[in-house]
Design a protein around this motif. Structure first.
Motif, PDB file in Angstrom:
ATOM      1  N   ASP A   1     102.088  79.542 104.448  1.00  0.00           N
ATOM      2  CA  ASP A   1     102.208  78.283 103.692  1.00  0.00           C
ATOM      3  C   ASP A   1     102.641  77.140 104.608  1.00  0.00           C
ATOM      4  O   ASP A   1     102.103  76.024 104.527  1.00  0.00           O
ATOM      5  CB  ASP A   1     103.227  78.438 102.552  1.00  0.00           C
ATOM      6  N   ASN A   2     103.605  77.401 105.475  1.00  0.00           N
ATOM      7  CA  ASN A   2     104.099  76.349 106.379  1.00  0.00           C
ATOM      8  C   ASN A   2     103.028  75.923 107.380  1.00  0.00           C
ATOM      9  O   ASN A   2     102.917  74.739 107.720  1.00  0.00           O
ATOM     10  CB  ASN A   2     105.352  76.829 107.124  1.00  0.00           C
TER      11      ASN A   2
ATOM     12  N   GLU B   1      99.834  75.957 106.780  1.00  0.00           N
ATOM     13  CA  GLU B   1      98.901  75.139 105.996  1.00  0.00           C
ATOM     14  C   GLU B   1      99.431  73.717 105.839  1.00  0.00           C
ATOM     15  O   GLU B   1      98.667  72.745 105.938  1.00  0.00           O
ATOM     16  CB  GLU B   1      98.673  75.766 104.614  1.00  0.00           C
ATOM     17  N   ARG B   2     100.733  73.580 105.600  1.00  0.00           N
ATOM     18  CA  ARG B   2     101.326  72.237 105.473  1.00  0.00           C
ATOM     19  C   ARG B   2     101.239  71.480 106.799  1.00  0.00           C
ATOM     20  O   ARG B   2     100.984  70.264 106.821  1.00  0.00           O
ATOM     21  CB  ARG B   2     102.787  72.352 105.029  1.00  0.00           C
TER      22      ARG B   2
ATOM     23  N   ALA C   1      98.979  83.053  92.247  1.00  0.00           N
ATOM     24  CA  ALA C   1      98.707  81.652  92.616  1.00  0.00           C
ATOM     25  C   ALA C   1      99.364  80.738  91.601  1.00  0.00           C
ATOM     26  O   ALA C   1      99.257  80.948  90.396  1.00  0.00           O
ATOM     27  CB  ALA C   1      97.193  81.434  92.655  1.00  0.00           C
TER      28      ALA C   1
ATOM     29  N   GLN D   1      99.902  76.393  94.907  1.00  0.00           N
ATOM     30  CA  GLN D   1     100.262  77.352  95.973  1.00  0.00           C
ATOM     31  C   GLN D   1      99.314  78.532  95.892  1.00  0.00           C
ATOM     32  O   GLN D   1      99.086  79.083  94.822  1.00  0.00           O
ATOM     33  CB  GLN D   1     101.718  77.821  95.812  1.00  0.00           C
ATOM     34  N   ARG D   2      98.756  78.915  97.023  1.00  0.00           N
ATOM     35  CA  ARG D   2      97.785  80.017  97.041  1.00  0.00           C
ATOM     36  C   ARG D   2      98.442  81.346  96.680  1.00  0.00           C
ATOM     37  O   ARG D   2      99.587  81.597  97.038  1.00  0.00           O
ATOM     38  CB  ARG D   2      97.144  80.126  98.420  1.00  0.00           C
TER      39      ARG D   2
ATOM     40  N   PRO E   1     105.174  82.958 103.351  1.00  0.00           N
ATOM     41  CA  PRO E   1     105.755  81.614 103.532  1.00  0.00           C
ATOM     42  C   PRO E   1     105.407  80.994 104.888  1.00  0.00           C
ATOM     43  O   PRO E   1     105.254  79.772 104.995  1.00  0.00           O
ATOM     44  CB  PRO E   1     107.272  81.864 103.413  1.00  0.00           C
TER      45      PRO E   1
ATOM     46  N   ARG F   1     101.324  88.030  95.453  1.00  0.00           N
ATOM     47  CA  ARG F   1     101.963  86.809  94.951  1.00  0.00           C
ATOM     48  C   ARG F   1     100.952  86.079  94.109  1.00  0.00           C
ATOM     49  O   ARG F   1      99.833  85.811  94.549  1.00  0.00           O
ATOM     50  CB  ARG F   1     102.397  85.926  96.134  1.00  0.00           C
TER      51      ARG F   1
END
Length: 199
Positions: free
Chosen positions: A105-106, A108-109, A193, A180-181, A102, A191
């Motif tokens: 992910d953050n 990347e955002r 995709a 989401q990757r 996560p 996880r």
């Protein structure tokens, strides 16, 4: 008179002789029967030492069997333990990697936002560096990204959250877009995709 007496004596002698022979035969028969009975009794009578040896041999065989079973069980347990330890070593850090995703992910955002001024650009550059270092660290420990865009849908590594109609660019059962990757830890799906699939 004398002749009668001689005859009587002769008859008595023959009778006695016959009785004696009968008694002798009966005696021999009795002895033979007694001997046969004794032999039968000896044959049926079990030698205590032989019985004890037979019992001990049976116990020894039973113990040998128990020992072999116990040794086989120990070997099986050792093999299971080795496999479990190998799996633990292979997938060591799986929980940590899941918790880090996560954060990735953050980052990347954050990198997807526009940086208008110089300060924002500097900040974005710092975020890029952190993102790059984090990706390198994950790759070093066997965490890799799942190939998704344009790939054939694989339920083992992809999770379809939306479908779109098939077109010329996207044949059936291909991934159109990645929402989401997904990531793998060596050969295990860490996880899946989240993807959009053409159908």
């Amino acid at each position: 008179m004398a002749k009668k007496s001689t005859r009587a004596t002769s008859e008595e002698t023959q009778s006695t002789s016959t009785d004696s022979a009968t008694t002798s035969t009966a005696s021999e028969t009795a002895k033979a029967a007694t001997s046969a009975t004794e032999q039968t009794a000896k044959a049926t009578q079990v030698d205590p030492q032989a019985q004890q040896i037979a019992d001990l041999k049976a116990q020894l065989t039973d113990k040998d069997d128990q020992l072999l079973r116990a040794q086989a069980e120990i070997v099986n347990m050792q093999n299971r333990n080795k496999k479990e330890q190998a799996a633990l070593l292979k997938y060591d850090g799986q929980a940590l990697a899941k918790d880090v995703l996560p954060v990735l992910d953050n980052l990347e955002r954050a990198l997807a936002t526009e940086a208008d001024d110089e300060a924002a650009q500097q900040l974005k550059k710092g975020v890029e560096m952190v993102y790059g270092h984090l990706q390198d660290a994950l790759k070093k420990h066997g965490v890799t990204e799942v190939a998704a865009a344009g790939e054939k849908f694989d339920p083992n590594v992809h999770q379809a959250v939306q479908t779109v109609p098939v077109d010329d660019d996207h044949p059936a059962d291909t991934v159109v877009q990645v929402l989401q990757r997904g990531y793998l830890l060596k050969d295990r799906t860490l996880r899946p995709a989240m993807v959009v699939v053409a159908q």
